[in-house]
Design a protein around this motif. Structure first.
Motif, PDB file in Angstrom:
ATOM      1  N   GLY A   1      14.873   2.930   8.081  1.00 44.42           N
ATOM      2  CA  GLY A   1      16.182   3.493   8.428  1.00 44.42           C
ATOM      3  C   GLY A   1      17.251   3.088   7.417  1.00 44.42           C
ATOM      4  N   VAL A   2      16.833   2.814   6.196  1.00 43.70           N
ATOM      5  CA  VAL A   2      17.791   2.362   5.177  1.00 43.70           C
ATOM      6  C   VAL A   2      18.357   3.605   4.478  1.00 43.70           C
ATOM      7  N   MET A   3      19.580   3.946   4.825  1.00 44.13           N
ATOM      8  CA  MET A   3      20.136   5.196   4.290  1.00 44.13           C
ATOM      9  C   MET A   3      20.816   4.999   2.937  1.00 44.13           C
ATOM     10  N   ALA A   4      21.033   3.758   2.539  1.00 39.84           N
ATOM     11  CA  ALA A   4      21.677   3.501   1.245  1.00 39.84           C
ATOM     12  C   ALA A   4      20.831   2.473   0.499  1.00 39.84           C
ATOM     13  N   GLY A   5      19.636   2.893   0.132  1.00 40.93           N
ATOM     14  CA  GLY A   5      18.650   1.971  -0.424  1.00 40.93           C
ATOM     15  C   GLY A   5      19.132   1.245  -1.662  1.00 40.93           C
ATOM     16  N   PHE A   6      20.057   1.876  -2.420  1.00 41.04           N
ATOM     17  CA  PHE A   6      20.449   1.251  -3.688  1.00 41.04           C
ATOM     18  C   PHE A   6      21.642   0.323  -3.518  1.00 41.04           C
ATOM     19  N   SER A   7      22.264   0.390  -2.348  1.00 42.88           N
ATOM     20  CA  SER A   7      23.300  -0.604  -2.011  1.00 42.88           C
ATOM     21  C   SER A   7      22.701  -1.685  -1.117  1.00 42.88           C
TER      22      SER A   7
ATOM     23  N   ILE B   1       0.856  -1.189   0.000  1.00 48.21           N
ATOM     24  CA  ILE B   1       0.000   0.000   0.000  1.00 48.21           C
ATOM     25  C   ILE B   1       0.894   1.242   0.000  1.00 48.21           C
ATOM     26  N   GLU B   2       0.654   2.099  -0.980  1.00 46.47           N
ATOM     27  CA  GLU B   2       1.474   3.303  -1.147  1.00 46.47           C
ATOM     28  C   GLU B   2       0.546   4.523  -1.143  1.00 46.47           C
ATOM     29  N   ARG B   3       0.906   5.504  -0.353  1.00 45.31           N
ATOM     30  CA  ARG B   3      -0.020   6.645  -0.194  1.00 45.31           C
ATOM     31  C   ARG B   3      -0.044   7.545  -1.418  1.00 45.31           C
ATOM     32  N   ALA B   4       0.976   7.488  -2.278  1.00 42.10           N
ATOM     33  CA  ALA B   4       0.973   8.324  -3.489  1.00 42.10           C
ATOM     34  C   ALA B   4       1.409   7.431  -4.658  1.00 42.10           C
TER      35      ALA B   4
ATOM     36  N   ALA C   1      16.947  10.328  -4.979  1.00 43.13           N
ATOM     37  CA  ALA C   1      18.259   9.804  -4.580  1.00 43.13           C
ATOM     38  C   ALA C   1      19.249   9.930  -5.728  1.00 43.13           C
ATOM     39  N   ALA C   2      20.529   9.977  -5.343  1.00 43.45           N
ATOM     40  CA  ALA C   2      21.575  10.053  -6.366  1.00 43.45           C
ATOM     41  C   ALA C   2      21.832   8.682  -6.990  1.00 43.45           C
ATOM     42  N   GLY C   3      21.303   7.636  -6.360  1.00 42.89           N
ATOM     43  CA  GLY C   3      21.364   6.300  -6.962  1.00 42.89           C
ATOM     44  C   GLY C   3      22.723   5.624  -6.917  1.00 42.89           C
ATOM     45  N   GLY C   4      23.631   6.162  -6.132  1.00 40.89           N
ATOM     46  CA  GLY C   4      24.971   5.566  -6.047  1.00 40.89           C
ATOM     47  C   GLY C   4      24.936   4.241  -5.303  1.00 40.89           C
ATOM     48  N   MET C   5      25.869   3.348  -5.639  1.00 38.37           N
ATOM     49  CA  MET C   5      25.909   2.055  -4.938  1.00 38.37           C
ATOM     50  C   MET C   5      27.340   1.557  -4.857  1.00 38.37           C
TER      51      MET C   5
ATOM     52  N   SER D   1      11.914   9.278   0.081  1.00 36.34           N
ATOM     53  CA  SER D   1      13.268   9.737  -0.250  1.00 36.34           C
ATOM     54  C   SER D   1      13.776   9.119  -1.539  1.00 36.34           C
ATOM     55  N   THR D   2      13.085   8.078  -2.018  1.00 38.96           N
ATOM     56  CA  THR D   2      13.639   7.319  -3.148  1.00 38.96           C
ATOM     57  C   THR D   2      13.763   8.138  -4.427  1.00 38.96           C
ATOM     58  N   TRP D   3      12.757   8.948  -4.719  1.00 37.29           N
ATOM     59  CA  TRP D   3      12.716   9.521  -6.081  1.00 37.29           C
ATOM     60  C   TRP D   3      13.863  10.469  -6.368  1.00 37.29           C
TER      61      TRP D   3
HETATM   62  C1  LIG Z   1      19.395  13.718  -1.884  1.00 35.68           C
HETATM   63  C2  LIG Z   1      19.499  12.250  -1.648  1.00 35.68           C
HETATM   64  C3  LIG Z   1      20.489  11.501  -2.248  1.00 35.68           C
HETATM   65  C4  LIG Z   1      20.590  10.135  -2.003  1.00 35.68           C
HETATM   66  N1  LIG Z   1      21.554   9.410  -2.650  1.00 35.68           N
HETATM   67  C5  LIG Z   1      21.607   8.063  -2.475  1.00 35.68           C
HETATM   68  C6  LIG Z   1      22.555   7.284  -3.179  1.00 35.68           C
HETATM   69  O1  LIG Z   1      23.348   7.804  -3.948  1.00 35.68           O
HETATM   70  N2  LIG Z   1      22.563   5.948  -2.976  1.00 35.68           N
HETATM   71  C7  LIG Z   1      21.701   5.335  -2.124  1.00 35.68           C
HETATM   72  O2  LIG Z   1      21.745   4.115  -1.971  1.00 35.68           O
HETATM   73  N3  LIG Z   1      20.803   6.060  -1.442  1.00 35.68           N
HETATM   74  C8  LIG Z   1      20.724   7.394  -1.579  1.00 35.68           C
HETATM   75  N4  LIG Z   1      19.802   8.131  -0.902  1.00 35.68           N
HETATM   76  C9  LIG Z   1      18.999   7.442   0.125  1.00 35.68           C
HETATM   77  C10 LIG Z   1      17.843   6.662  -0.481  1.00 35.68           C
HETATM   78  O3  LIG Z   1      17.023   7.584  -1.085  1.00 35.68           O
HETATM   79  C11 LIG Z   1      17.129   5.892   0.616  1.00 35.68           C
HETATM   80  O4  LIG Z   1      18.006   4.933   1.141  1.00 35.68           O
HETATM   81  C12 LIG Z   1      15.895   5.174   0.109  1.00 35.68           C
HETATM   82  O5  LIG Z   1      15.113   6.020  -0.656  1.00 35.68           O
HETATM   83  C13 LIG Z   1      15.060   4.633   1.252  1.00 35.68           C
HETATM   84  O6  LIG Z   1      13.912   4.057   0.693  1.00 35.68           O
HETATM   85  P1  LIG Z   1      12.652   3.636   1.539  1.00 35.68           P
HETATM   86  O7  LIG Z   1      11.829   2.761   0.690  1.00 35.68           O
HETATM   87  O8  LIG Z   1      13.079   3.111   2.847  1.00 35.68           O
HETATM   88  O9  LIG Z   1      11.892   4.977   1.920  1.00 35.68           O
HETATM   89  P2  LIG Z   1      11.030   6.091   1.070  1.00 35.68           P
HETATM   90  O10 LIG Z   1      11.696   6.265  -0.231  1.00 35.68           O
HETATM   91  O11 LIG Z   1      10.882   7.209   1.963  1.00 35.68           O
HETATM   92  O12 LIG Z   1       9.710   5.312   0.799  1.00 35.68           O
HETATM   93  C14 LIG Z   1       8.667   5.210   1.711  1.00 35.68           C
HETATM   94  C15 LIG Z   1       7.364   5.144   0.953  1.00 35.68           C
HETATM   95  O13 LIG Z   1       6.339   4.833   1.874  1.00 35.68           O
HETATM   96  C16 LIG Z   1       5.193   5.552   1.549  1.00 35.68           C
HETATM   97  N5  LIG Z   1       4.397   5.675   2.783  1.00 35.68           N
HETATM   98  C17 LIG Z   1       4.819   6.186   3.967  1.00 35.68           C
HETATM   99  N6  LIG Z   1       3.842   6.108   4.879  1.00 35.68           N
HETATM  100  C18 LIG Z   1       2.786   5.530   4.276  1.00 35.68           C
HETATM  101  C19 LIG Z   1       1.485   5.202   4.736  1.00 35.68           C
HETATM  102  N7  LIG Z   1       1.106   5.461   5.959  1.00 35.68           N
HETATM  103  N8  LIG Z   1       0.653   4.623   3.854  1.00 35.68           N
HETATM  104  C20 LIG Z   1       1.057   4.345   2.587  1.00 35.68           C
HETATM  105  N9  LIG Z   1       2.277   4.659   2.124  1.00 35.68           N
HETATM  106  C21 LIG Z   1       3.130   5.234   2.951  1.00 35.68           C
HETATM  107  C22 LIG Z   1       5.739   6.881   1.044  1.00 35.68           C
HETATM  108  O14 LIG Z   1       4.808   7.589   0.254  1.00 35.68           O
HETATM  109  C23 LIG Z   1       6.978   6.447   0.291  1.00 35.68           C
HETATM  110  O15 LIG Z   1       6.721   6.227  -1.069  1.00 35.68           O
HETATM  111  C24 LIG Z   1      19.666   9.505  -1.130  1.00 35.68           C
HETATM  112  C25 LIG Z   1      18.672  10.245  -0.544  1.00 35.68           C
HETATM  113  C26 LIG Z   1      18.569  11.610  -0.790  1.00 35.68           C
HETATM  114  C27 LIG Z   1      17.488  12.368  -0.126  1.00 35.68           C
END
Ligand SMILES: Cc1cc2nc3c(=O)[nH]c(=O)nc-3n(C[C@H](O)[C@H](O)[C@H](O)COP(=O)(O)OP(=O)(O)OC[C@H]3O[C@@H](n4cnc5c(N)ncnc54)[C@H](O)[C@@H]3O)c2cc1C
Length: 803
Positions: A345-351, A34-37, A47-51, A43-45
């Motif tokens: 708490g995944v700060m490096a989602g693409f790695s 389930i995705e709210r949008a 991201a710099a996408g580095g790995m 944070s995913t959209w």
């Molecule tokens: C500027 C920038 C650069 C980055 N560069 C890198 C990089 O080079 N390499 C790398 O590995 N990572 C990078 N990152 C980090 C990476 O973006 C994150 O590790 C990753 O996006 C985490 O993904 P996630 O799925 O945990 O969270 P999110 O991307 O935050 O996804 C959570 C999703 O849950 C949905 N959601 C939340 N609550 C609800 C709810 N109640 N009901 C329904 N849906 C809900 C949201 O709408 C969202 O789509 C970067 C981040 C930033 C901001």
């Protein structure tokens, strides 16, 4: 949207999509995301996408390797491109310490099968001509680095999951979660409700808010993060794509982005975003730029890579993403909540996203993550990780993302937070404190206040001679150690003994006795090592690792019978002091009425005694390998006990010793410890704990696998080594070589002051464990001859501690 599902995954970022895919791959088809949008709306959209594969924790590094290798698979299954660019990467060192750090990272990579290479500045400049050579001292080259398209990766996971049977619902927000009596959940959304057997919180930027729906405060915080993209650069025209580079001195990373370069910073003055509550109306938004804040990093970056400055800034991206206090993900089931899982708490989602999805899905489907995920387990945190603590630690971690963490370096944020009653007493003895689960504990004692500071180093440090003195005091006289930083559990009830016998591998001690016991999972692997002290037929005091308290409780909870056993974690309601050394008996005997001679109170005895006026549990046991006693008291008595021991100890030569000396003392005895020698990737026979596994006592968890391991001998063997090292000892994670090949890894190392030698413990394959010679251990890039020790180097027969 359907009304029932086996699993609801909340959140369609890269992590939620990966979890969904892995669940379908593991055979669970009735899964709903389930995705709210739209997908990627956190944070995913942006991201710099580095790995990259390199990580301080080798187990996390393995999952990163897996993630990167997975992209081919999800592209093939989904037909969706992940936009993978494998360019290779350089980690650039500007100081000797950083080069040492890179050598250690490269060495660790050896036993992980990584193809890392240390290269000169000239070689680095050939690979990455944009760098100004004069700022650097060397580099590490990693062929498996690059970047991906965040949108492509998330959609590739999502499509692959849908092909595997998963359903994805967009534009639907989970607004609440209600537990049902049968352990399933009502997932309440703004478009109707779903009953789910399991819920996964993969809500990224909103994971904290989703956690609050079930009454938990997850220790995560989003930080603002900026990267910029330069204008097109003539230097790049007609050239193959530039490598990724990390410049540690500038706290920056760089890669090519079309005709220009992308440069991101982990600036010192990092800023938390939405520190208390994340707004629900934040979506595919960006934050206002603040170039001022990253100016110091940019200045260094432009000096180190001058052509970037010439190209000018075309675009700046400022977006938030979440971190846990140590920067590693939070995954796993939550203690006290049935069928509720987190992947956040995944700060490096693409790695890391692939590895997180794999581990969590296995945990859900098979009951076990299938890998050593201790470094990512949500259970590594406890009550002390309040909102403000997390805020302080995450900001510190962010600002140090590219800083070296020395093995003897203690970080200052959020300290002191938890202290025991003798904290000031120890400070007055010039203790240098460490932080363990937010608790201050003495690492070593300096002769003066001015000297009570760690000079951080990969080599033997300023603390070395003082730790030596502490160790020899323990060997020759008596040492006093605070042992409050252990996990303690009070276990009571008519079924307590039977239950403990089921979850512990050793036989349960009789009343007044102590037994050491491994705790095994169903696969027969080590998930804990305990000291079981029996107070009465129906009453036990358990001592284990404090950092694993929640981890243990979660396991206990899973296996507790409905009635007959009560487990109470004691946290700091019980604190402890230990005396160890040949004069410890005379000292303690002067304070108790009980007869402490070995005939009356032998090794591994446990008894309630009055020590002076203080009621205490006293155990005749010591992790130092010397004659020794551990005393456990409720907190209000600790100061009086300390004062009493110090006063009475004067005539016995008593001095305090700290955690660093204890580490050296236990390694001289080849005693292992949790999270080092004992982890869920090792079996008890491999770890040398076979004598604590009682296969004859009847059934217990992990028995069948342990019996099999005993028969086969297991694949690995924990071995002790004496190392011909001169100014730097092994600390852990160094490769062990045998006859020119890397065969294993070090789990702990130290200088052994009682035996006057550099020592290490580590795992090697069973087949080479008995080899007489040919071993080497690589310390900071240099291989040192290592002699396998057939027996512990200090008091092999244990006469001293038993005497
Ligand atoms: C500027 C920038 C650069 C980055 N560069 C890198 C990089 O080079 N390499 C790398 O590995 N990572 C990078 N990152 C980090 C990476 O973006 C994150 O590790 C990753 O996006 C985490 O993904 P996630 O799925 O945990 O969270 P999110 O991307 O935050 O996804 C959570 C999703 O849950 C949905 N959601 C939340 N609550 C609800 C709810 N109640 N009901 C329904 N849906 C809900 C949201 O709408 C969202 O789509 C970067 C981040 C930033 C901001």
């Amino acid at each position: 949207m359907k009304s029932h599902a086996k699993v609801v995954v909340i959140g369609g970022g890269v992590v939620g999509a990966s979890v969904l895919y892995h669940l379908t791959k593991a055979g669970w088809k009735d899964v709903l995301l389930i995705e709210r949008a739209e997908l990627t709306s956190g944070s995913t959209w942006h991201a710099a996408g580095g790995m990259h594969t390199v990580n301080g924790d080798p187990n996390v590094a393995k999952l990163q390797q897996y993630t990167i290798e997975l992209y081919k698979e999800i592209e093939a299954v989904s037909g969706q491109s992940c936009g993978v660019h494998i360019t290779g990467g350089l980690m650039l060192a500007g100081t000797r310490e950083r080069l040492d750090w890179l050598k250690m990272a490269k060495a660790r990579g050896r036993y992980l099968g990584m193809d890392l290479e240390i290269i000169s500045v000239d070689e680095a400049a050939k690979l990455f001509p944009l760098m100004e050579k004069k700022h650097f001292t060397g580099a590490m080259y990693d062929p498996i680095e690059g970047h991906v398209d965040p949108y492509g990766v998330t959609h590739a996971y999502a499509k692959s999951a849908q092909i595997g049977g998963a359903e994805i619902v967009r534009h639907t927000r989970v607004t609440d979660l209600k537990p049902r009596p049968d352990g399933s959940w009502d997932v309440i959304t703004d478009h109707g409700n779903v009953q789910a057997e399991h819920v996964v919180n993969a809500a990224g930027l909103w994971a904290r808010e989703v956690g609050r729906m079930v009454g938990i405060e997850l220790p995560i915080l989003a930080m603002e993060h900026q990267y910029l993209i330069t204008g097109d650069m003539p230097e790049l025209v007609g050239k193959p794509e530039q490598l990724h580079a990390i410049d540690f001195e500038g706290e920056i990373y760089i890669r090519q982005e079309r005709g220009g370069m992308l440069m991101g910073t982990y600036e010192r003055a990092g800023v938390a975003w939405s520190p208390v509550t994340t707004p629900w109306d934040f979506g595919q938004d960006l934050l206002a730029n603040d170039l001022e804040r990253i100016a110091p990093s940019l200045e260094v970056g432009f000096a180190h890579f001058p052509s970037l400055e010439r190209a000018g800034i075309r675009k700046v991206v400022n977006g938030p993403f979440t971190f846990a206090p140590d920067g590693n993900p939070l995954i796993g089931p939550i203690k006290g909540l049935k069928n509720f899982w987190v992947a956040c708490g995944v700060m490096a989602g693409f790695s890391q996203g692939g590895g997180v999805g794999l581990a969590l899905s296995r945990w859900m489907v098979d009951g076990d993550p299938g890998a050593d995920v201790w470094g990512m387990d949500v259970a590594r945190y406890g009550d002390w990780t309040t909102l403000a603590y997390t805020n302080a630690k995450v900001r510190e971690n962010y600002s140090r993302r590219f800083s070296i963490r020395f093995p003897n370096e203690e970080l200052p944020a959020a300290r002191p937070l938890r202290t025991t009653p003798i904290y000031e007493r120890l400070a007055a003895e010039h203790a240098v404190f460490g932080d363990y689960c937010g608790l201050e504990h003495a690492l070593w004692f300096a002769p003066t206040e001015a000297e009570a500071v760690d000079q951080v180093s990969f080599r033997r440090s300023n603390a070395h001679p003082h730790i030596a003195r502490e160790c020899t005091t323990v060997r020759d006289h008596v040492g006093l150690l605070e042992i409050s930083n252990y996990g303690k559990f009070d276990v009571q009830g008519p079924a307590a003994a039977e239950w403990l016998s089921k979850i512990m591998a050793n036989r349960i001690p009789s009343v007044g006795r102590i037994a050491l016991s491994p705790m095994l999972n169903d696969r027969g692997k080590l998930i804990g090592d305990f000291t079981l002290c029996r107070i009465a037929a129906d009453h036990f005091f358990l001592v284990g690792t404090y950092a694993a308290e929640t981890y243990y409780l979660r396991w206990f909870e899973r296996h507790l019978p409905p009635t007959g056993v009560w487990v109470r974690p004691c946290a700091m309601q019980y604190v402890g002091l230990s005396v160890a050394g040949p004069k410890s008996r005379a000292l303690l005997q002067s304070l108790v009425r009980d007869d402490l001679t070995t005939g009356s109170f032998p090794f591994m005895s446990f008894k309630r005694m009055e020590v002076g006026m203080i009621p205490a549990y006293v155990g005749r046991v010591s992790f130092t390998g010397e004659l020794g006693y551990e005393m456990w008291v409720t907190t209000e008595y600790q100061r009086a006990l300390y004062d009493l021991l110090v006063r009475a100890g004067l005539e016995h030569g008593l001095r305090s010793f700290g955690g660093r000396a204890l580490n050296a003392l236990r390694i001289e005895k080849s005693f292992g410890t949790w999270a080092r020698e004992y982890r869920p990737i090792y079996g008890p026979f491999e770890a040398g704990l076979g004598r604590f596994v009682d296969l004859k006592k009847g059934d217990f968890i992990g028995r069948a696998a342990a019996a099999e391991e005993k028969d086969s001998g297991g694949a690995l063997r924990l071995v002790g080594f004496k190392v011909d090292a001169t100014d730097a000892d092994a600390i852990g994670d160094e490769p062990i070589w045998h006859e020119g090949k890397v065969v294993g890894w070090v789990t702990s190392g130290t200088f052994g002051h009682r035996v006057g030698a550099s020592l290490a413990l580590g795992y090697v394959p069973g087949a080479v464990a008995a080899a007489e010679s040919g071993f080497e251990i690589e310390i900071i890039g240099e291989r040192h001859r290592a002699t396998r020790l057939a027996v512990p180097p200090y008091d092999a027969g244990g006469a001293l501690m038993r005497g």
